[in-house]
Design a protein around this motif. Structure first.
Motif, PDB file in Angstrom:
ATOM      1  N   ASP A  13       0.838  -1.195   0.000  1.00 42.76           N
ATOM      2  CA  ASP A  13       0.000   0.000   0.000  1.00 42.76           C
ATOM      3  C   ASP A  13       0.878   1.252   0.000  1.00 42.76           C
ATOM      4  N   HIS A  15       0.343   5.642   0.490  1.00 43.50           N
ATOM      5  CA  HIS A  15      -0.472   6.848   0.628  1.00 43.50           C
ATOM      6  C   HIS A  15       0.425   8.068   0.478  1.00 43.50           C
ATOM      7  N   HIS A  47      -3.083  -1.230   6.237  1.00 42.91           N
ATOM      8  CA  HIS A  47      -3.726  -1.613   4.978  1.00 42.91           C
ATOM      9  C   HIS A  47      -2.949  -2.730   4.283  1.00 42.91           C
TER      10      HIS A  47
HETATM   11 MG    MG Z   1      -4.546   2.253   1.733  1.00 44.82          MG
END
Ligand code: MG
Length: 163
Positions: A13, A15, A47
């Protein structure tokens, strides 16, 4: 041959780092001038771990269960998603053998916060802390993480079926 019923999954993941957001990783609010942007608290580490667990379960990815278009998940702690994913694992008869994770961030220094992140995730999943490992690395200023544009996380998780 009687092989143990093991399932492995991996998760990844990213961000974006922005101003005006808290930096939450592993359920810890890490002091920093920038935070991760996203629909939930944007906890990339959690995540990635959720996706590793779902991968091991053969059950898709977190986007399928907690879509970022659903107002229900807006601003929530990603630990709640992890709790739900672990519930799904146990519902199918699986327990966590271990999980290993990596966070990729140029700044801030994450090492001092790793023990609390492990504590948070282990408590959320109701597993012993020794089953979860977290590593943190920079990219020597290379790429998006190195330019401090975002933070990435990788995870692998091994599930074992209770018999
Ligand atoms: Mg995420």
């Amino acid at each position: 041959m009687n092989l143990p019923n093991l399932r492995i999954g991996n998760g990844y993941d990213v961000h974006r780092l922005v101003e005006g957001r808290k930096l939450i990783l592993g359920g810890v609010e890490v002091p920093h001038s920038l935070g991760l942007d996203g629909h939930s608290d944007a906890d990339a580490l959690v995540h990635a771990l959720c996706d590793a667990l779902l991968g091991a379960l053969g059950a898709g990815d977190i986007g399928a269960y907690f879509p970022d278009t659903d107002p229900q998940w807006k601003g929530i702690s990603s630990l709640l998603l992890l709790k739900e994913v672990m519930r799904m694992c146990r519902e199918k008869g699986f327990e966590l053998a271990n999980a290993d994770t990596i966070m990729v961030a140029q700044k801030p220094k994450l090492a001092p916060h790793l023990p609390q992140m492990i504590k948070n995730m282990a408590a959320t999943m109701n597993v012993e802390s020794e089953r979860i490992n977290i590593k943190a690395t920079t990219t020597e200023k290379l790429g998006f993480a190195g330019r401090e544009e975002g933070i990435a996380a990788y995870a692998v998780a091994l599930l074992i079926k209770n018999v």
